[in-house]
Design a protein around this motif. Structure first.
Motif, PDB file in Angstrom:
ATOM      1  N   ALA A   1      37.011  47.600  81.079  1.00 50.93           N
ATOM      2  CA  ALA A   1      38.048  46.627  80.733  1.00 50.93           C
ATOM      3  C   ALA A   1      38.968  46.359  81.920  1.00 50.93           C
ATOM      4  CB  ALA A   1      38.857  47.142  79.545  1.00 50.93           C
ATOM      5  N   VAL A   2      39.306  47.406  82.666  1.00 45.85           N
ATOM      6  CA  VAL A   2      40.145  47.220  83.848  1.00 45.85           C
ATOM      7  C   VAL A   2      39.414  46.374  84.886  1.00 45.85           C
ATOM      8  CG1 VAL A   2      41.294  48.403  85.758  1.00 45.85           C
ATOM      9  CG2 VAL A   2      41.434  49.340  83.444  1.00 45.85           C
ATOM     10  N   ALA A   3      38.118  46.646  85.079  1.00 46.39           N
ATOM     11  CA  ALA A   3      37.340  45.864  86.039  1.00 46.39           C
ATOM     12  C   ALA A   3      37.297  44.400  85.645  1.00 46.39           C
ATOM     13  CB  ALA A   3      35.927  46.429  86.147  1.00 46.39           C
ATOM     14  N   ALA A   4      37.124  44.129  84.350  1.00 46.93           N
ATOM     15  CA  ALA A   4      37.055  42.742  83.882  1.00 46.93           C
ATOM     16  C   ALA A   4      38.380  42.030  84.063  1.00 46.93           C
ATOM     17  CB  ALA A   4      36.635  42.715  82.414  1.00 46.93           C
TER      18      ALA A   4
ATOM     19  N   GLY B   1      41.839  38.204  94.367  1.00 48.10           N
ATOM     20  CA  GLY B   1      43.263  38.100  94.675  1.00 48.10           C
ATOM     21  C   GLY B   1      44.051  39.287  94.196  1.00 48.10           C
ATOM     22  N   ASP B   2      43.572  39.948  93.134  1.00 46.24           N
ATOM     23  CA  ASP B   2      44.213  41.175  92.675  1.00 46.24           C
ATOM     24  C   ASP B   2      43.889  42.317  93.626  1.00 46.24           C
ATOM     25  OD1 ASP B   2      45.082  39.778  90.497  1.00 46.24           O
ATOM     26  OD2 ASP B   2      43.895  40.865  89.013  1.00 46.24           O
ATOM     27  N   VAL B   3      44.672  43.392  93.517  1.00 45.36           N
ATOM     28  CA  VAL B   3      44.398  44.622  94.258  1.00 45.36           C
ATOM     29  C   VAL B   3      44.299  45.755  93.251  1.00 45.36           C
ATOM     30  CG1 VAL B   3      45.149  46.207  96.061  1.00 45.36           C
ATOM     31  CG2 VAL B   3      45.681  43.759  96.248  1.00 45.36           C
ATOM     32  N   LEU B   4      43.203  46.490  93.319  1.00 49.55           N
ATOM     33  CA  LEU B   4      42.974  47.616  92.427  1.00 49.55           C
ATOM     34  C   LEU B   4      42.913  48.888  93.261  1.00 49.55           C
ATOM     35  CD1 LEU B   4      42.369  48.629  89.559  1.00 49.55           C
ATOM     36  CD2 LEU B   4      39.941  48.163  89.988  1.00 49.55           C
ATOM     37  N   VAL B   5      43.867  49.796  93.043  1.00 50.39           N
ATOM     38  CA  VAL B   5      43.909  51.079  93.751  1.00 50.39           C
ATOM     39  C   VAL B   5      43.329  52.125  92.806  1.00 50.39           C
ATOM     40  CG1 VAL B   5      45.348  52.740  94.967  1.00 50.39           C
ATOM     41  CG2 VAL B   5      45.973  50.313  94.971  1.00 50.39           C
ATOM     42  N   VAL B   6      42.232  52.757  93.204  1.00 49.62           N
ATOM     43  CA  VAL B   6      41.469  53.607  92.292  1.00 49.62           C
ATOM     44  C   VAL B   6      41.590  55.061  92.696  1.00 49.62           C
ATOM     45  CG1 VAL B   6      39.248  53.923  91.140  1.00 49.62           C
ATOM     46  CG2 VAL B   6      39.833  51.708  92.112  1.00 49.62           C
TER      47      VAL B   6
ATOM     48  N   VAL C   1      30.190  50.345  86.253  1.00 52.56           N
ATOM     49  CA  VAL C   1      30.410  49.240  85.305  1.00 52.56           C
ATOM     50  C   VAL C   1      30.939  47.963  85.943  1.00 52.56           C
ATOM     51  CG1 VAL C   1      30.837  50.898  83.452  1.00 52.56           C
ATOM     52  CG2 VAL C   1      32.781  49.948  84.726  1.00 52.56           C
ATOM     53  N   ALA C   2      31.415  48.018  87.192  1.00 55.54           N
ATOM     54  CA  ALA C   2      32.010  46.812  87.793  1.00 55.54           C
ATOM     55  C   ALA C   2      30.924  45.835  88.212  1.00 55.54           C
ATOM     56  CB  ALA C   2      32.873  47.198  88.990  1.00 55.54           C
ATOM     57  N   ARG C   3      30.993  44.632  87.662  1.00 53.54           N
ATOM     58  CA  ARG C   3      30.058  43.568  88.031  1.00 53.54           C
ATOM     59  C   ARG C   3      30.874  42.320  88.350  1.00 53.54           C
ATOM     60  NH1 ARG C   3      27.572  46.815  84.412  1.00 53.54           N
ATOM     61  NH2 ARG C   3      25.442  47.437  84.925  1.00 53.54           N
TER      62      ARG C   3
ATOM     63  N   PRO D   1      37.954  41.828  93.303  1.00 49.33           N
ATOM     64  CA  PRO D   1      39.311  42.013  93.798  1.00 49.33           C
ATOM     65  C   PRO D   1      39.270  42.890  95.046  1.00 49.33           C
ATOM     66  CG  PRO D   1      38.882  43.543  92.025  1.00 49.33           C
ATOM     67  CD  PRO D   1      37.657  42.665  92.131  1.00 49.33           C
ATOM     68  N   VAL D   2      40.403  43.067  95.676  1.00 48.35           N
ATOM     69  CA  VAL D   2      40.501  44.054  96.753  1.00 48.35           C
ATOM     70  C   VAL D   2      40.563  45.428  96.098  1.00 48.35           C
ATOM     71  CG1 VAL D   2      41.892  44.920  98.663  1.00 48.35           C
ATOM     72  CG2 VAL D   2      41.683  42.450  98.271  1.00 48.35           C
ATOM     73  N   VAL D   3      39.627  46.296  96.449  1.00 51.08           N
ATOM     74  CA  VAL D   3      39.602  47.647  95.875  1.00 51.08           C
ATOM     75  C   VAL D   3      39.907  48.648  96.981  1.00 51.08           C
ATOM     76  CG1 VAL D   3      38.250  49.373  94.633  1.00 51.08           C
ATOM     77  CG2 VAL D   3      37.886  46.936  94.179  1.00 51.08           C
ATOM     78  N   LEU D   4      40.926  49.445  96.760  1.00 47.97           N
ATOM     79  CA  LEU D   4      41.334  50.457  97.725  1.00 47.97           C
ATOM     80  C   LEU D   4      41.273  51.831  97.065  1.00 47.97           C
ATOM     81  CD1 LEU D   4      44.479  48.666  99.205  1.00 47.97           C
ATOM     82  CD2 LEU D   4      42.149  48.648 100.113  1.00 47.97           C
ATOM     83  N   ALA D   5      40.908  52.829  97.851  1.00 43.81           N
ATOM     84  CA  ALA D   5      40.831  54.195  97.335  1.00 43.81           C
ATOM     85  C   ALA D   5      41.033  55.160  98.482  1.00 43.81           C
ATOM     86  CB  ALA D   5      39.474  54.450  96.659  1.00 43.81           C
ATOM     87  N   ASN D   6      41.637  56.299  98.195  1.00 42.61           N
ATOM     88  CA  ASN D   6      41.809  57.335  99.217  1.00 42.61           C
ATOM     89  C   ASN D   6      40.534  58.174  99.295  1.00 42.61           C
ATOM     90  OD1 ASN D   6      44.378  56.482  99.807  1.00 42.61           O
ATOM     91  ND2 ASN D   6      45.422  58.105  98.700  1.00 42.61           N
ATOM     92  N   ARG D   7      39.533  57.619  99.984  1.00 40.73           N
ATOM     93  CA  ARG D   7      38.239  58.306 100.080  1.00 40.73           C
ATOM     94  C   ARG D   7      38.072  59.046 101.394  1.00 40.73           C
ATOM     95  NH1 ARG D   7      36.771  59.496  95.531  1.00 40.73           N
ATOM     96  NH2 ARG D   7      34.752  60.069  96.436  1.00 40.73           N
ATOM     97  N   GLY D   8      39.120  59.071 102.225  1.00 36.82           N
ATOM     98  CA  GLY D   8      39.006  59.824 103.470  1.00 36.82           C
ATOM     99  C   GLY D   8      38.650  61.267 103.207  1.00 36.82           C
TER     100      GLY D   8
END
Length: 594
Positions: A401-404, A409-414, A426-428, A433-440
């Protein structure tokens, strides 16, 4: 290993592999100061320095120089390296010492090489790890002894003869030589390999390891030479896939769409969109007709989410091209890269787009069928009907639901753990959107503060954070904003399953470990998120079904707000297994990939 022939002693064998690989990377001169712990290297170098008609089969040709004093040996190596650069391209020179004070005597030459940018390879023998700190003779802390004066400092464990050890050592030599030459950084200088060895230190009658094949050897292209050192796109062994890890960027998508290759892109890759991106790829990699047929991978970014992807990148039968534009190193956890390029070759992108072939279409059909199966299972899972004590929503359904609700233009911090992995499945998005995550380092700490920083830095975009309950609690102080500071427009979606559900999906959540699971992995809690939000003056709403969640996502409002979604953890492992089974069954509906 040849049947009936005793296995070689690990230390002498590893020394031979090391010497052979150094020679393969262009090292011609080695300076040796004698000692006991460095004996495996001394024997290997002595054999490699023999005349051609006396040199053992498989031994490389090396010029060996022996000096008694390590300080003199290091400066001799420095002079040899300077001389090599006069008449040709720079070439690293190695200097070998035993353990103890011998290592410290290299320091003056190391400092000179550091400031002058001269490539030296410091090969210091050491006691194995179990002897360090025990008072064993001639044993001290050698790793890090040169501080910031070296470009790479590796503490190499004592060889034990395990499978893959030779490949790992060759991989390390590739990194060491690239670092010494400054191939990727333009900053050449000394490199330190601290090499632990256990007895026996002397070789037997066993032959040298075969020169070819040499898995683990990497062609490292210098900056600006991608087109020179890369094979033609059509020359890569097929079938080919593009893997886009965290931070891969748009070139991964451009390449996949230009070449007609499947795109296996993590949500935070910056490439998860378009017709070539597959959502169920980590499960489809287990299909012999899809993942089993991959013979080349082009990797961009750092893949951090999936064990199947890690296994793919470590396979011996896969040709691996790593695209790594920045940094001294490159991502290659499987130690299997065949070449490292500083960018996607322009020729690969300039070729006319390839029409989707049977290979790509097979992945697309399987992924489409998988998506339908995932949706059906999440919408109506008869194995886990809701009860009074079980929340009606599952984590993957809430993430869907969040992905949909996240549009271009949105930014999703995961956050790490299950949220980013569920999003991966599930994201299709046609256009993501711009997806950011602290994957370092993929930790759960600081995520609310990170998301607040993103929101402050992008005030004209809608910013949303998606985290688990433990991630939320770990940084709940990130909700605190001094009254003198500007308001942050940020919606935080918390998937609250009252514990650490990621561990339920790993080996720790197996039924036979149930006795200890909850206390040391599940870590259940009874924290009241609504009360915490009230204490910080942050708006909070709790939802328990898809309709309420969709309404909350559609109208985040101004300022910081928290949407708490109660989700089920009790059946998390079972749900994961059912999702995998559904995807695998759906994939079988696809036609043969050809």
């Amino acid at each position: 290993m040849t049947p009936g022939v005793p296995a070689p002693a690990p230390a002498p064998h590893a020394a031979r592999v090391l010497v052979a690989e150094l020679a393969a990377h262009g090292v011609r001169d080695v300076v040796l100061a004698p000692g006991s712990r460095s004996a495996p290297l001394a024997y290997a170098l002595a054999e490699a320095a023999l005349p051609a008609d006396e040199r053992p089969a498989g031994a490389p040709e090396v010029r060996l120089h022996v000096r008694v004093d390590e300080r003199s040996a290091a400066f001799l190596a420095l002079g040899l390296a300077r001389a090599a650069a006069v008449d040709g391209p720079p070439r690293p020179v190695a200097v070998v010492t035993t353990s103890g004070t011998a290592v410290a005597n290299l320091h003056p030459a190391v400092l000179e090489a550091h400031h002058a940018g001269v490539p030296l390879l410091l090969l210091t023998a050491d006691r194995p790890h179990e002897l360090r700190g025990t008072g064993a003779n001639q044993t001290t802390v050698q790793t890090g002894i040169f501080g910031p004066a070296v470009r790479l400092d590796a503490d190499v464990p004592a060889p034990a003869g395990r499978p893959g050890e030779d490949r790992d050592l060759r991989h390390l030599v590739s990194r060491a030589v690239a670092a010494a030459l400054g191939t990727r950084t333009g900053d050449p200088g000394p490199v330190h390999l601290d090499l632990a060895y256990r007895e026996p230190l002397t070789p037997g009658a066993e032959p040298w390891p075969a020169a070819e094949p040499s898995p683990g050897r990497v062609l490292v292209a210098a900056r600006g030479t991608a087109d020179v050192d890369a094979p033609a796109r059509a020359a890569l062994p097929g079938p080919v896939v593009v893997v886009a890890g965290d931070g891969a960027g748009p070139d991964a998508r451009r390449l996949a769409e230009s070449a007609g290759w499947p795109l296996l892109a993590e949500p935070s890759s910056g490439a998860r969109g378009g017709t070539h991106a597959l959502a169920a790829y980590r499960v489809l990699l287990g299909d012999p007709a899809l993942g089993g047929r991959v013979r080349s991978v082009v990797l961009l970014g750092r893949p951090t989410l999936s064990r199947p992807v890690s296994a793919l990148l470590a396979r011996d039968d896969v040709d691996l091209t790593v695209i790594a534009p920045t940094g001294a190193g490159w991502p290659d956890a499987g130690r299997a890269a065949d070449r490292v390029l500083p960018g996607v070759p322009a020729a690969w992108l300039a070729e006319p787009p390839t029409e989707p072939g049977t290979w790509l279409r097979a992945w697309q059909r399987a992924d489409a069928a998988a998506g339908t199966a995932v949706d059906a299972l999440l919408d109506d899972d008869p194995a886990a009907p809701p009860t009074r004590s079980t929340p009606p929503m599952t984590g993957p359904a809430a993430v869907r639901a969040v992905a949909a609700a996240s549009v271009p233009g949105d930014v999703l911090v995961v956050g790490s753990s299950n949220p980013v992995r569920d999003l991966d499945l599930v994201a299709r998005w046609d256009e993501p959107p711009v997806v950011l995550a602290n994957r370092g380092l993929a930790g759960i700490d600081g995520m609310l503060s990170t998301a607040a920083g993103v929101a402050l830095g992008l005030p004209r975009r809608r910013v949303r954070a998606l985290v688990g309950d433990l991630t939320f609690l770990h940084d709940v102080g990130g909700l605190l904003r001094p009254g003198t500071e500007p308001e942050v427009d940020l919606q935080v979606v918390v998937l609250n399953d009252a514990g650490g559900s990621i561990f339920a999906t790993l080996e720790h959540g197996a039924p036979e470990r149930a006795r200890t699971f909850e206390r040391v992995f599940g870590t259940p809690h009874t924290a009241d998120l609504a009360a915490l939000c009230a204490g910080y003056g942050v708006r909070h709403v709790r939802v328990s079904d898809a309709t309420a969640l969709a309404a909350a996502l559609a109208a985040p409002g101004r300022g910081t707000s928290v949407v708490e979604v109660r989700v089920d953890r009790a059946d998390r492992r079972g749900l994961g297994e059912r999702l995998v089974a559904a995807v695998r069954a759906a994939a079988r509906t696809g036609a043969d990939p050809g």
